[in-house]
Design an enzyme around this catalytic site. Structure first.
Site, short mmCIF file in Angstrom:
data_model
loop_
_atom_site.label_atom_id
_atom_site.label_comp_id
_atom_site.label_asym_id
_atom_site.label_seq_id
_atom_site.Cartn_x
_atom_site.Cartn_y
_atom_site.Cartn_z
N LYS A 146 1.11 -1.29 -0.14
CA LYS A 146 0.00 0.41 0.18
C LYS A 146 0.82 0.80 -0.08
CE LYS A 146 -3.94 -1.89 2.08
NZ LYS A 146 -5.31 -1.95 2.86
N TYR A 191 -12.32 -2.82 -4.55
CA TYR A 191 -13.26 -2.56 -3.23
C TYR A 191 -14.08 -2.39 -3.67
CZ TYR A 191 -8.01 -2.53 -0.84
OH TYR A 191 -6.55 -2.16 -0.59
N PHE A 243 -15.91 3.15 5.60
CA PHE A 243 -14.51 3.11 6.12
C PHE A 243 -14.08 2.99 4.30
CE2 PHE A 243 -15.18 -1.76 6.80
CZ PHE A 243 -14.20 -2.09 4.91
N ARG A 289 -2.33 -14.64 4.53
CA ARG A 289 -3.21 -14.31 6.14
C ARG A 289 -2.50 -14.37 7.10
NH1 ARG A 289 -8.04 -11.71 4.39
NH2 ARG A 289 -8.93 -12.14 6.06
N THR A 307 -5.87 -7.89 10.12
CA THR A 307 -6.48 -6.19 9.21
C THR A 307 -5.57 -5.00 10.04
OG1 THR A 307 -8.19 -7.30 8.38
CG2 THR A 307 -7.69 -4.99 8.24
N ARG A 322 2.14 -7.00 8.75
CA ARG A 322 1.85 -5.32 9.24
C ARG A 322 1.59 -5.00 10.71
NH1 ARG A 322 -4.45 -8.10 7.12
NH2 ARG A 322 -3.89 -6.67 4.70
N ASN A 331 -2.45 -0.25 6.25
CA ASN A 331 -2.09 -1.46 7.15
C ASN A 331 -0.71 -2.49 6.42
OD1 ASN A 331 -4.13 -2.86 5.45
ND2 ASN A 331 -4.81 -3.52 6.30
N HIS A 365 -1.95 -5.84 1.08
CA HIS A 365 -3.58 -6.33 1.02
C HIS A 365 -3.22 -7.38 0.60
CE1 HIS A 365 -7.36 -7.52 -0.60
NE2 HIS A 365 -6.42 -7.70 -1.70
N GLU A 403 -9.62 -10.47 -8.13
CA GLU A 403 -8.48 -9.63 -8.02
C GLU A 403 -6.91 -9.74 -8.79
OE1 GLU A 403 -9.26 -8.67 -3.49
OE2 GLU A 403 -7.83 -9.47 -3.96
P1 CMP Z 1 -7.25 -4.46 3.06
O1 CMP Z 1 -6.71 -6.40 3.35
O2 CMP Z 1 -7.33 -4.15 1.52
O3 CMP Z 1 -9.11 -4.86 2.30
C1 CMP Z 1 -9.81 -4.09 2.80
C2 CMP Z 1 -9.12 -2.86 3.40
O4 CMP Z 1 -9.91 -1.91 4.29
C3 CMP Z 1 -8.39 -3.54 5.14
O5 CMP Z 1 -7.64 -4.11 3.96
C4 CMP Z 1 -8.67 -2.28 5.59
O6 CMP Z 1 -7.13 -1.75 4.89
C5 CMP Z 1 -9.68 -1.62 5.41
N1 CMP Z 1 -9.96 -1.18 6.22
C6 CMP Z 1 -11.47 -2.51 6.99
N2 CMP Z 1 -11.85 -2.17 8.16
C7 CMP Z 1 -11.82 -1.52 8.27
C8 CMP Z 1 -12.19 -0.43 9.03
N3 CMP Z 1 -13.15 -0.59 10.14
N4 CMP Z 1 -11.49 0.74 9.54
C9 CMP Z 1 -10.89 1.04 7.83
N5 CMP Z 1 -10.75 0.99 7.08
C10 CMP Z 1 -11.03 -0.64 7.03
#
Ligand code: CMP
Length: 140
Positions: A11, A51, A59, A87, A93, A104, A114, A117, A128
């Site tokens: 990211k 997304y 969010f 994962r 996350t 992360r 974070n 992805h 994806e």
């Molecule tokens: P990612 O693995 O890129 O998949 C979806 C993204 O949404 C996740 O990582 C986070 O960066 C973001 N995300 C998920 N939940 C939240 C949340 N509660 N608040 C802000 N961002 C979020």
């Protein structure tokens, strides 16, 4: 049968902080093979599409803005049971809740930034991967 690919993105904040090389090294050391990789900056509409499953969540708008704010690296990774294995390697996350020693935990800034992805299912890994890469851009 479990799939053997997953899609990752490094990211914008992790790119900006110069963590890309360290993250890629960790991924390779964990036994993943790179099947495709590119650096690019998503447009807002591309980030909205990527997304799309999160449309309407609180969010979503911020996430789209963030993910189109700077360069990223996208890659297809291959390993047996890739989605689950990746994962585990990247952790929860929210970096504040991620287990010590995960990507992360080490390179994440907050839940949005974070570091990386990772696809959440075999089905999404395929969707994806197709989003970013044509067949000509992938190793067999
Ligand atoms: P990612 O693995 O890129 O998949 C979806 C993204 O949404 C996740 O990582 C986070 O960066 C973001 N995300 C998920 N939940 C939240 C949340 N509660 N608040 C802000 N961002 C979020």
């Amino acid at each position: 049968m479990k799939g053997n690919i997953t899609l990752t993105m490094i990211k914008p904040t992790a790119m900006e902080k110069g963590y890309a090389g360290k993250i890629i090294t960790r991924v390779l050391e964990a036994g993943f093979k790179l099947k495709a990789m590119k650096m690019l900056q998503l447009t807002k509409s591309q980030a909205m599409e990527f997304y799309g499953i999160h449309t309407g969540k609180p969010f979503y708008d911020d996430l789209v803005k963030y993910m189109s704010s700077g360069p990223i690296i996208a890659a297809i990774l291959e390993k047996e049971n890739a989605v689950e294995e990746y994962r585990k390697l990247i952790g929860s996350t929210n970096p504040e809740k991620a287990e010590k020693g995960t990507i992360r935990y080490d390179y994440g800034t907050n839940i949005q930034a974070n570091a990386v992805h990772g696809s959440d299912s075999d089905e999404n890994a395929i969707i994806e991967s197709n989003f970013f890469f044509s067949h000509l851009e992938r190793l067999k």
